[in-house]
Design an enzyme around this catalytic site. Structure first.
Site: not given
Ligand code: CAA
Length: 259
Positions: A66, A110, A113, A133
């Site tokens: 998400a 998500g 999921e 999460e």
């Molecule tokens: N939401 C919003 N933006 C996201 C994102 C997310 N879930 N995942 C990645 N991005 C964005 C980053 O903020 C970044 O944006 P900027 O270039 O503007 O800074 C861009 O995508 C590239 O990401 P990274 O620079 O972080 O790339 P990376 O290769 O260094 O890392 C990653 C990749 C490990 C996937 C890391 O991006 C990450 O940990 N992302 C979040 C994953 C996460 O926590 N997901 C769960 C979300 S909560 C959820 O999903 C709730 C539910 O159950 C419905």
């Protein structure tokens, strides 16, 4: 569709392919993206020329979860009153036609999921699955806590959901989360081949089978078996049953018409 669209759609014979398209955000699942995905799915669901759908992302990410930037300041009443997730994330569950998730790269939160809401998952060797999460101070919100135990058993589900760690493609296949692991650059190709194989069969049989397998998660065994038996009996009223069995006896390829 243009490159700015949040999802891109293509048709390949009787298969509808949907590509999530927010590459700069690793396909983070924003509300507008989920609306667009729902519309694309429902479009293919209504299209009589389509029998099977495939959802994919890009090489780096199926979807990284998400959209955290859009959730960060959300309040409880905004989430609850706005019916967050329930409002528009579960259109894939409304599809009666089979839906395959073709996962490359990250399928996190998500994203994992969404893949689990599909009927089966095929992934590339470099795919990574997680329910991270817990690292954000929240539980999964789109089925992760319920579908991981059903897919891989309690111990693995607890491990994934309580640590937030990533599971690689090989472990995902061993655990029963994914059906097939294929070379990373062949994910869409293999998913389309799998979908095309299904799409050649009777649409009636495909939808019946999907409904029956899903019932296995919702009903006691005796009820599920009764549903299956009734569906099996009902199949003898279809032209596709006559065609399928006649073709076998006559040693020819059947032509199914969904009747
Ligand atoms: N939401 C919003 N933006 C996201 C994102 C997310 N879930 N995942 C990645 N991005 C964005 C980053 O903020 C970044 O944006 P900027 O270039 O503007 O800074 C861009 O995508 C590239 O990401 P990274 O620079 O972080 O790339 P990376 O290769 O260094 O890392 C990653 C990749 C490990 C996937 C890391 O991006 C990450 O940990 N992302 C979040 C994953 C996460 O926590 N997901 C769960 C979300 S909560 C959820 O999903 C709730 C539910 O159950 C419905």
């Amino acid at each position: 569709m243009n490159d700015e669209a949040l999802v891109l759609t293509e048709t390949h014979g009787k298969v509808g392919l949907i590509r999530l398209n927010r590459p700069k955000q690793l396909n983070a699942l924003s509300d507008p993206l989920m609306d667009a995905l729902g519309e694309a799915l429902m479009g293919f669901e209504r299209d009589p020329n389509i029998s099977v759908m495939v959802i994919t992302g890009n090489e780096k990410a199926f979807a990284a979860g998400a959209d955290i930037t859009r959730m960060k300041d959300l309040t409880y009443s905004e989430a609850f009153n706005g019916n967050f997730i329930s409002r528009n994330w579960e259109k894939v569950l409304k599809c009666r036609k089979p839906v395959i998730a073709a996962v490359s790269g990250y399928a996190l939160g998500g994203g994992c999921e969404l893949a689990m809401m599909c009927d089966t998952i095929i992934c590339g060797e470099t795919a990574k699955f997680a329910q991270p999460e817990v690292k954000l101070g929240i539980p999964p919100g789109a089925g992760g806590s319920q579908r991981t135990p059903r897919a891989m058993g309690k111990a693995k589900a607890m491990d994934l959901c309580l640590t937030g760690r990533m599971m690689d493609a090989q472990e995902a296949e061993r655990s029963g989360l994914v059906a097939r692991v294929v070379p990373a650059d062949k994910v869409v190709e293999e998913a389309l081949a799998m979908a095309s194989e299904m799409a050649n069969y009777s649409i009636t049989a495909l939808m019946q089978i999907k409904e029956l397998v899903n019932q296995a998660y919702e009903t006691p065994l005796a009820t599920g078996l009764l549903l299956e038996r009734r569906g099996f009996h009902a199949a003898f009223s279809t032209q596709d049953q006559k065609e399928g069995m006649s073709a076998f006896v006559e040693k020819r390829t059947p032509t199914f018409r969904g009747r």
